[in-house]
Design a protein around this motif. Sequence first.
Motif, PDB file in Angstrom:
ATOM      1  N   CYS A  42       6.172  15.272  -4.557  1.00 43.14           N
ATOM      2  CA  CYS A  42       5.976  13.923  -5.080  1.00 43.14           C
ATOM      3  C   CYS A  42       6.859  12.940  -4.312  1.00 43.14           C
ATOM      4  N   SER A  43       6.373  11.727  -4.144  1.00 43.43           N
ATOM      5  CA  SER A  43       7.098  10.722  -3.363  1.00 43.43           C
ATOM      6  C   SER A  43       8.324  10.176  -4.099  1.00 43.43           C
ATOM      7  N   VAL A  44       8.433  10.425  -5.409  1.00 43.78           N
ATOM      8  CA  VAL A  44       9.574   9.964  -6.197  1.00 43.78           C
ATOM      9  C   VAL A  44      10.037  11.100  -7.104  1.00 43.78           C
ATOM     10  N   THR A  45      11.269  11.013  -7.600  1.00 42.51           N
ATOM     11  CA  THR A  45      11.783  12.047  -8.496  1.00 42.51           C
ATOM     12  C   THR A  45      11.655  11.666  -9.963  1.00 42.51           C
ATOM     13  N   CYS A  46      11.355  10.405 -10.239  1.00 44.72           N
ATOM     14  CA  CYS A  46      11.128   9.975 -11.615  1.00 44.72           C
ATOM     15  C   CYS A  46      10.039   8.909 -11.611  1.00 44.72           C
ATOM     16  N   ASP A  47       9.445   8.680 -12.773  1.00 42.93           N
ATOM     17  CA  ASP A  47       8.311   7.761 -12.935  1.00 42.93           C
ATOM     18  C   ASP A  47       7.071   8.282 -12.216  1.00 42.93           C
ATOM     19  N   VAL A  48       6.202   7.378 -11.770  1.00 42.53           N
ATOM     20  CA  VAL A  48       4.920   7.745 -11.176  1.00 42.53           C
ATOM     21  C   VAL A  48       4.998   7.629  -9.655  1.00 42.53           C
ATOM     22  N   GLY A  49       4.510   8.632  -8.970  1.00 43.54           N
ATOM     23  CA  GLY A  49       4.523   8.627  -7.510  1.00 43.54           C
ATOM     24  C   GLY A  49       3.215   9.171  -6.963  1.00 43.54           C
ATOM     25  N   LEU A  50       3.232   9.507  -5.691  1.00 41.86           N
ATOM     26  CA  LEU A  50       2.045  10.035  -5.014  1.00 41.86           C
ATOM     27  C   LEU A  50       2.365  11.341  -4.310  1.00 41.86           C
ATOM     28  N   LYS A  51       1.361  12.222  -4.277  1.00 46.02           N
ATOM     29  CA  LYS A  51       1.413  13.421  -3.451  1.00 46.02           C
ATOM     30  C   LYS A  51       0.314  13.275  -2.410  1.00 46.02           C
ATOM     31  N   LYS A  52       0.524  13.857  -1.235  1.00 46.66           N
ATOM     32  CA  LYS A  52      -0.416  13.686  -0.130  1.00 46.66           C
ATOM     33  C   LYS A  52      -0.830  15.052   0.404  1.00 46.66           C
ATOM     34  N   LYS A  53      -2.091  15.126   0.823  1.00 45.27           N
ATOM     35  CA  LYS A  53      -2.621  16.327   1.462  1.00 45.27           C
ATOM     36  C   LYS A  53      -3.338  15.872   2.727  1.00 45.27           C
ATOM     37  N   THR A  54      -3.044  16.502   3.838  1.00 46.88           N
ATOM     38  CA  THR A  54      -3.693  16.129   5.095  1.00 46.88           C
ATOM     39  C   THR A  54      -4.409  17.339   5.686  1.00 46.88           C
ATOM     40  N   ARG A  55      -5.415  17.062   6.505  1.00 44.77           N
ATOM     41  CA  ARG A  55      -6.132  18.104   7.234  1.00 44.77           C
ATOM     42  C   ARG A  55      -6.451  17.581   8.625  1.00 44.77           C
ATOM     43  N   THR A  56      -6.613  18.497   9.538  1.00 43.02           N
ATOM     44  CA  THR A  56      -6.925  18.118  10.923  1.00 43.02           C
ATOM     45  C   THR A  56      -8.298  18.651  11.293  1.00 43.02           C
TER      46      THR A  56
END
Length: 106
Positions: A5-19
């Motif tokens: 997660c992009s943050v340790t508290c509250d709301v954040g984003l996770k990212k998945k990439t592919r090539t």
Amino acid sequence: MWSGCSVTCDVGLKKKTRTCTNLKPDRTGDNCVGKSTEYTVCLNEPCGARNGGWSSWGSWQSCSVTCGGGLKLRNRTCTNPTTTLYGKTCDGNSEAYAVCAKTACE
């Protein structure tokens, strides 16, 4: 695989990439279809949330009777630390009882 997660508290984003490398298109082939990056929301504990903790037990109060068998009580509070907004309160009981025995009643 999702990133952390992009943050340790509250709301954040996770990212998945592919090539586009399985198999990589040759000069006359089509490129891969779809986006190479995908995002999703991750929900954490609110920032500034602090769970409560129990204080030490207080002293036992006097027995509930002057003769025979009775009960005595002691207390503790959920103030070590105090729960903040969105924090969890203490689990368990704030009171404890024990049997106490006095001399036999006449």
